[in-house]
Design a protein around this motif. Structure first.
Motif, PDB file in Angstrom:
ATOM      1  N   ARG A  69     -16.385 -22.406  18.949  1.00  0.00           N
ATOM      2  CA  ARG A  69     -16.290 -23.033  17.623  1.00  0.00           C
ATOM      3  C   ARG A  69     -17.209 -24.240  17.598  1.00  0.00           C
ATOM      4  O   ARG A  69     -17.023 -25.196  18.366  1.00  0.00           O
ATOM      5  CB  ARG A  69     -14.851 -23.457  17.306  1.00  0.00           C
ATOM      6  CG  ARG A  69     -14.782 -24.134  15.915  1.00  0.00           C
ATOM      7  CD  ARG A  69     -13.383 -24.304  15.373  1.00  0.00           C
ATOM      8  NE  ARG A  69     -12.629 -25.357  16.010  1.00  0.00           N
ATOM      9  CZ  ARG A  69     -11.532 -25.936  15.495  1.00  0.00           C
ATOM     10  NH1 ARG A  69     -11.072 -25.523  14.318  1.00  0.00           N
ATOM     11  NH2 ARG A  69     -10.894 -26.867  16.148  1.00  0.00           N
ATOM     12  N   GLN A 133     -14.032 -19.847   9.183  1.00  0.00           N
ATOM     13  CA  GLN A 133     -12.710 -20.457   9.066  1.00  0.00           C
ATOM     14  C   GLN A 133     -12.573 -21.133   7.696  1.00  0.00           C
ATOM     15  O   GLN A 133     -13.419 -21.955   7.318  1.00  0.00           O
ATOM     16  CB  GLN A 133     -12.548 -21.486  10.190  1.00  0.00           C
ATOM     17  CG  GLN A 133     -11.108 -21.771  10.515  1.00  0.00           C
ATOM     18  CD  GLN A 133     -10.961 -22.884  11.548  1.00  0.00           C
ATOM     19  OE1 GLN A 133     -11.943 -23.351  12.114  1.00  0.00           O
ATOM     20  NE2 GLN A 133      -9.738 -23.298  11.785  1.00  0.00           N
ATOM     21  N   GLU A 135     -10.687 -23.635   5.359  1.00  0.00           N
ATOM     22  CA  GLU A 135      -9.834 -24.798   5.616  1.00  0.00           C
ATOM     23  C   GLU A 135      -9.725 -25.759   4.449  1.00  0.00           C
ATOM     24  O   GLU A 135      -9.185 -26.855   4.601  1.00  0.00           O
ATOM     25  CB  GLU A 135     -10.372 -25.565   6.831  1.00  0.00           C
ATOM     26  CG  GLU A 135     -10.542 -24.683   8.054  1.00  0.00           C
ATOM     27  CD  GLU A 135     -10.690 -25.490   9.319  1.00  0.00           C
ATOM     28  OE1 GLU A 135      -9.697 -26.059   9.781  1.00  0.00           O
ATOM     29  OE2 GLU A 135     -11.811 -25.546   9.844  1.00  0.00           O
ATOM     30  N   GLY A 159      -7.229 -21.906   8.438  1.00  0.00           N
ATOM     31  CA  GLY A 159      -7.029 -23.156   9.188  1.00  0.00           C
ATOM     32  C   GLY A 159      -5.991 -24.014   8.478  1.00  0.00           C
ATOM     33  O   GLY A 159      -6.331 -24.834   7.619  1.00  0.00           O
ATOM     34  N   PRO A 160      -4.710 -23.838   8.802  1.00  0.00           N
ATOM     35  CA  PRO A 160      -3.653 -24.459   7.990  1.00  0.00           C
ATOM     36  C   PRO A 160      -3.625 -25.977   8.029  1.00  0.00           C
ATOM     37  O   PRO A 160      -3.324 -26.615   7.007  1.00  0.00           O
ATOM     38  CB  PRO A 160      -2.365 -23.878   8.591  1.00  0.00           C
ATOM     39  CG  PRO A 160      -2.725 -23.442   9.971  1.00  0.00           C
ATOM     40  CD  PRO A 160      -4.165 -23.036   9.913  1.00  0.00           C
ATOM     41  N   ALA A 161      -3.948 -26.594   9.153  1.00  0.00           N
ATOM     42  CA  ALA A 161      -3.816 -28.051   9.237  1.00  0.00           C
ATOM     43  C   ALA A 161      -4.798 -28.734   8.291  1.00  0.00           C
ATOM     44  O   ALA A 161      -4.416 -29.533   7.430  1.00  0.00           O
ATOM     45  CB  ALA A 161      -4.025 -28.515  10.681  1.00  0.00           C
ATOM     46  N   ASP A 162      -6.067 -28.386   8.416  1.00  0.00           N
ATOM     47  CA  ASP A 162      -7.052 -28.968   7.508  1.00  0.00           C
ATOM     48  C   ASP A 162      -6.779 -28.554   6.068  1.00  0.00           C
ATOM     49  O   ASP A 162      -7.001 -29.337   5.137  1.00  0.00           O
ATOM     50  CB  ASP A 162      -8.466 -28.540   7.912  1.00  0.00           C
ATOM     51  CG  ASP A 162      -9.026 -29.457   8.988  1.00  0.00           C
ATOM     52  OD1 ASP A 162      -9.119 -30.662   8.742  1.00  0.00           O
ATOM     53  OD2 ASP A 162      -9.339 -28.954  10.088  1.00  0.00           O
ATOM     54  N   PRO A 208      -3.393 -22.163  13.729  1.00  0.00           N
ATOM     55  CA  PRO A 208      -2.522 -22.710  14.768  1.00  0.00           C
ATOM     56  C   PRO A 208      -1.114 -23.072  14.286  1.00  0.00           C
ATOM     57  O   PRO A 208      -0.884 -23.309  13.104  1.00  0.00           O
ATOM     58  CB  PRO A 208      -3.259 -23.986  15.181  1.00  0.00           C
ATOM     59  CG  PRO A 208      -4.006 -24.397  13.955  1.00  0.00           C
ATOM     60  CD  PRO A 208      -4.404 -23.127  13.270  1.00  0.00           C
ATOM     61  N   TRP A 234      -3.914 -17.903  16.222  1.00  0.00           N
ATOM     62  CA  TRP A 234      -4.340 -18.828  17.268  1.00  0.00           C
ATOM     63  C   TRP A 234      -3.187 -19.157  18.196  1.00  0.00           C
ATOM     64  O   TRP A 234      -2.026 -19.201  17.773  1.00  0.00           O
ATOM     65  CB  TRP A 234      -4.815 -20.134  16.632  1.00  0.00           C
ATOM     66  CG  TRP A 234      -6.186 -20.040  16.062  1.00  0.00           C
ATOM     67  CD1 TRP A 234      -6.878 -18.899  15.770  1.00  0.00           C
ATOM     68  CD2 TRP A 234      -7.010 -21.136  15.701  1.00  0.00           C
ATOM     69  NE1 TRP A 234      -8.098 -19.231  15.251  1.00  0.00           N
ATOM     70  CE2 TRP A 234      -8.203 -20.586  15.196  1.00  0.00           C
ATOM     71  CE3 TRP A 234      -6.868 -22.510  15.742  1.00  0.00           C
ATOM     72  CZ2 TRP A 234      -9.251 -21.383  14.748  1.00  0.00           C
ATOM     73  CZ3 TRP A 234      -7.900 -23.311  15.298  1.00  0.00           C
ATOM     74  CH2 TRP A 234      -9.077 -22.752  14.804  1.00  0.00           C
TER      75      TRP A 234
HETATM   76  C1  GLV Z   1      -7.464 -25.461  12.383  1.00  0.00           C
HETATM   77  O1  GLV Z   1      -8.589 -25.760  12.594  1.00  0.00           O
HETATM   78  C2  GLV Z   1      -6.686 -26.049  11.342  1.00  0.00           C
HETATM   79  O2  GLV Z   1      -7.200 -26.984  10.711  1.00  0.00           O
HETATM   80  O3  GLV Z   1      -5.550 -25.614  11.133  1.00  0.00           O
END
Ligand code: GLV
Ligand code: MG
Length: 317
Positions: A69, A133, A135, A159-162, A208, A234
């Protein structure tokens, strides 16, 4: 879908940690992606590139899908990430993952850069794939064009967090349900990505789950995207790998049943089987749509190395 690499469990390994790059080689993840982005501090990025090149060239990764990545295209690092890693270890690399993709042009940029490096070094042109990805809101709105932008693209990743940060979602618990919302807050995003991916015969991968000690929580979230049709998720910790491999594989009975439908349908549609289009298999009616569904389950099981435990016997044999 065409021939696809296994990606049930996609293990994230920071490129800055030689120790973790070493350890990852012995773990049963389908895919390993060595990270140059958010798991690596800005000052550690130049060394991380070197660690990754060395780990790709010298490590024992057989059977694993190998991905790097790189940093996203709003930073100043992306071009050096791609050039240094692909020039240094391109023949050992299956895909480059581009995070925070916002437009088709960004994928085209990566495709062209890969082509230039491949031509310069005499590598097979087009062999290295792309993982895009998604995000943020812009990426999701443009996801169809992003998926269509390059024949190299093998998968679209959530990409769930971002993403949560990008849309101001009122939660810090990545992937978890929210008691204030009567449904799955990620459903639309997951489905939107899945449609774009499937439209182009690509895999859809869930991102993730950060509470790495909560294995049951991981399983719950994974089961939701697997139920929709996602191909993998992930893993941030070795403890999540076996769960992902299990959740994104069909159960033994579903796999056996799918293989049985394929055999039975082939027989009944043949001359010997009576050239039938819709027939009974046990208590269920099967037809061409059943064959297509069975092909998906059987394909996932075969890719996971499963062996069937039943066989089809034609009625008069
Ligand atoms: C992964 O990169 C996220 O942002 O969930
Ligand atoms: Mg991210």
């Amino acid at each position: 879908m065409g021939s696809v690499r296994p990606r049930r469990s996609c293990l994230s390994v920071p490129g800055s940690s030689v120790k973790m790059l070493d350890k990852a080689q012995g773990l049963p993840a389908d895919m390993v992606f060595m990270d140059l982005e958010d798991a690596v501090a800005p000052l550690a990025k130049p060394d991380a590139r070197k660690n990754i090149v060395a780990a790709l060239n010298d490590g024992g990764w057989s059977g694993k899908t190998m991905v790097v990545r790189v940093n996203d295209l709003t930073t100043s690092w992306t071009y050096r990430d791609v050039i240094e890693v692909v020039e240094g270890a391109g023949t050992r690399l299956d895909c480059v993952m581009l995070p925070k993709v916002q437009s088709a042009e960004q994928v085209v940029w990566l495709d062209l850069l890969l082509t230039q490096i491949e031509k310069t070094l005499g590598f097979e042109v087009g062999r290295i794939g792309i993982e895009a990805q998604i995000e943020n809101a812009r990426g999701l709105v443009n996801v169809d064009a992003i998926a269509a932008a390059s024949p190299r693209t093998e998968t679209i990743i959530f990409g769930p967090a971002d993403f949560m940060a990008s849309i101001n979602m009122k939660s810090l618990q990545v992937g978890a349900l929210n008691p204030d919302y009567p449904g799955d807050p990620y459903h639309y995003i997951l489905m939107r990505i899945l449609m774009a991916a499937r439209m182009h015969d690509q895999q859809a991968i869930d991102g993730p789950f950060l509470a790495i000690r909560d294995v049951d929580g991981y399983r719950e979230v994974a089961k939701r995207s697997a139920a929709l049709g996602y191909d993998g998720k992930w893993v941030l910790h070795p403890g999540q790998i076996e769960v992902a491999n299990e959740v994104y594989s069909p159960s033994q009975s579903d796999f056996d049943h799918a293989e049985l439908i394929l055999d039975a349908y082939e027989y009944y549609t043949s001359e010997a089987g009576g050239k039938l289009g819709a027939v009974m298999l046990g208590d269920e009616m099967i037809d061409e749509a059943s064959r297509k569904m069975a092909l998906v389950i059987a394909g996932k099981g075969r890719a996971a190395g499963m062996a069937r435990t039943t066989t089809f016997t034609p009625p008069d044999a």
